[in-house]
Design an enzyme around this catalytic site. Structure first.
Site, PDB file in Angstrom:
ATOM      1  N   PRO A  14      50.553  42.529  37.274  1.00 40.26           N
ATOM      2  CA  PRO A  14      49.279  42.461  37.715  1.00 40.26           C
ATOM      3  C   PRO A  14      49.006  41.991  39.193  1.00 40.26           C
ATOM      4  O   PRO A  14      47.918  41.978  39.679  1.00 40.26           O
ATOM      5  CB  PRO A  14      48.858  41.245  36.826  1.00 40.26           C
ATOM      6  CG  PRO A  14      49.750  40.460  36.167  1.00 40.26           C
ATOM      7  CD  PRO A  14      50.897  41.374  36.189  1.00 40.26           C
ATOM      8  N   ASP A  37      51.868  52.447  44.224  1.00 37.39           N
ATOM      9  CA  ASP A  37      50.265  52.525  44.183  1.00 37.39           C
ATOM     10  C   ASP A  37      49.856  51.397  45.092  1.00 37.39           C
ATOM     11  O   ASP A  37      50.583  50.302  45.602  1.00 37.39           O
ATOM     12  CB  ASP A  37      49.613  52.551  42.889  1.00 37.39           C
ATOM     13  CG  ASP A  37      50.003  53.506  42.007  1.00 37.39           C
ATOM     14  OD1 ASP A  37      50.032  54.628  42.558  1.00 37.39           O
ATOM     15  OD2 ASP A  37      49.892  53.411  40.719  1.00 37.39           O
ATOM     16  N   LYS A  59      45.572  54.625  45.422  1.00 34.93           N
ATOM     17  CA  LYS A  59      44.084  55.355  45.412  1.00 34.93           C
ATOM     18  C   LYS A  59      43.182  54.187  45.623  1.00 34.93           C
ATOM     19  O   LYS A  59      43.248  52.957  45.213  1.00 34.93           O
ATOM     20  CB  LYS A  59      44.062  55.728  43.876  1.00 34.93           C
ATOM     21  CG  LYS A  59      44.859  56.957  43.436  1.00 34.93           C
ATOM     22  CD  LYS A  59      44.656  57.082  42.199  1.00 34.93           C
ATOM     23  CE  LYS A  59      45.529  58.229  41.779  1.00 34.93           C
ATOM     24  NZ  LYS A  59      46.917  58.146  41.481  1.00 34.93           N
ATOM     25  N   GLY A  90      51.024  49.176  39.409  1.00 30.90           N
ATOM     26  CA  GLY A  90      50.373  47.945  39.017  1.00 30.90           C
ATOM     27  C   GLY A  90      50.249  47.882  37.640  1.00 30.90           C
ATOM     28  O   GLY A  90      49.870  49.014  37.024  1.00 30.90           O
ATOM     29  N   GLY A  91      50.322  46.749  37.083  1.00 29.38           N
ATOM     30  CA  GLY A  91      50.288  46.437  35.688  1.00 29.38           C
ATOM     31  C   GLY A  91      51.278  46.920  34.901  1.00 29.38           C
ATOM     32  O   GLY A  91      52.627  47.059  35.207  1.00 29.38           O
ATOM     33  N   ASP A  92      50.735  47.772  33.750  1.00 32.92           N
ATOM     34  CA  ASP A  92      51.666  48.517  33.086  1.00 32.92           C
ATOM     35  C   ASP A  92      51.466  50.239  33.199  1.00 32.92           C
ATOM     36  O   ASP A  92      50.349  50.652  33.236  1.00 32.92           O
ATOM     37  CB  ASP A  92      51.430  48.300  31.542  1.00 32.92           C
ATOM     38  CG  ASP A  92      52.319  49.109  30.558  1.00 32.92           C
ATOM     39  OD1 ASP A  92      53.291  48.496  30.185  1.00 32.92           O
ATOM     40  OD2 ASP A  92      52.011  50.044  30.144  1.00 32.92           O
ATOM     41  N   MET A 172      38.094  48.449  36.180  1.00 32.29           N
ATOM     42  CA  MET A 172      37.476  49.327  37.017  1.00 32.29           C
ATOM     43  C   MET A 172      36.138  49.443  36.681  1.00 32.29           C
ATOM     44  O   MET A 172      35.660  50.533  36.847  1.00 32.29           O
ATOM     45  CB  MET A 172      38.246  50.729  37.012  1.00 32.29           C
ATOM     46  CG  MET A 172      39.681  50.482  37.369  1.00 32.29           C
ATOM     47  SD  MET A 172      40.580  52.272  37.172  1.00 32.29           S
ATOM     48  CE  MET A 172      40.664  51.932  35.377  1.00 32.29           C
TER      49      MET A 172
END
Length: 262
Positions: A14, A37, A59, A90-92, A172
């Site tokens: 994260p 990313d 993005k 990022g994250g999973d 998001m």
């Protein structure tokens, strides 16, 4: 028979660099190409080899500098010319990361791949804000949804989600916050339901805002909450002050992350 390199879809966690898994670190340290990313902590890239090719395909909200189809094509392209390609997310990779879409293209092209899970912000981000996603006294389950669906797809049924018990975590969703709050209230979710916003979760500039669902939009505007941010709705939010903590950096011994993946 043509041979391909291997693509590793790696979860970067994260934001806090120390939440990266050891396997993810080993992938990064041995990569020939890293396609990464926007939300990946840039410090992670310092572990890359000096001659590693770094490609930013990040993005931004409302603007994708590299469309998803082109990212998929890049993975296939570099697998034909390089040995270890890391797709760093990022994250999973499989939690709102479009990882499955990328793997589908790799499978169709006959390219070897492996997915390295990462800590998702939907759980780790809440933890760093002192919010347990479940608790025997408050929530026996949780629901994770996106506040931004693919263009042309149907919106979330927020009024139906309002009827569910447990913790609701929305990723998001900041750009759509006014509509989300209105629809949840219209669906019967009580205005005094505890709510929180976590901006830049697990990072040094993390901000946490706690209030109620009825005041969430106004508080977010007053505090100028911007993406990336998590929206959390549920009684577990009331624990945030009591369970909050300051994360401490931990230095790993060198030998723990120098082993080979081979």
């Amino acid at each position: 028979m043509k041979t391909f390199g291997k693509v590793w879809l790696v979860g970067a966690g994260p934001g806090d660099i120390s939440l990266l898994t050891l396997k993810a670190m080993m992938c990064i340290k041995q990569a020939d190409v890293i396609i990464y990313d926007r939300l990946v902590n840039p410090k992670i890239l310092e572990w890359a080899l000096p001659d590693c090719l770094l490609i930013n395909v990040g993005k931004n909200p409302g603007f994708h500098c590299v469309p998803q189809d082109e990212i998929n094509a890049l993975l296939v392209q570099y697998a034909q010319t390089h040995h270890n390609i890391v797709r760093l997310k990022g994250g999973d990779p499989y939690v709102f990361g479009r990882g499955a879409e990328e793997v589908e293209d790799l499978v169709e092209s006959g390219i070897p791949f492996e997915v390295v899970p990462g800590i998702s912000s939907t759980i780790g981000g809440l933890t760093y804000a002192g919010i347990p996603v479940t608790h025997r006294d408050f929530a026996s389950g949780f629901h994770v949804v996106t506040g931004h669906t693919r263009e042309g797809n149907q919106q979330q049924d927020w009024r139906q989600l309002a009827k569910l018990n447990g913790t609701l975590v929305i990723v998001m969703g900041i750009a759509n916050l006014a509509f989300i709050c209105e629809e949840l209230l219209m669906g019967g979710k009580a205005a005094d339901t505890p709510a929180a916003l976590i901006m830049s979760a697990t990072r040094e500039n993390q901000r946490r805002l706690t209030c109620t669902l009825g005041s969430l939009l106004g508080k977010a505007q007053e505090a100028n909450i911007l993406p990336p941010a998590l929206i959390v709705i549920g009684d577990v939010v009331t624990l945030s002050d009591r369970l909050s903590f300051l994360p401490e950096a931990i230095t790993l011994p060198e030998h723990l992350y120098c082993e080979s993946l081979a």
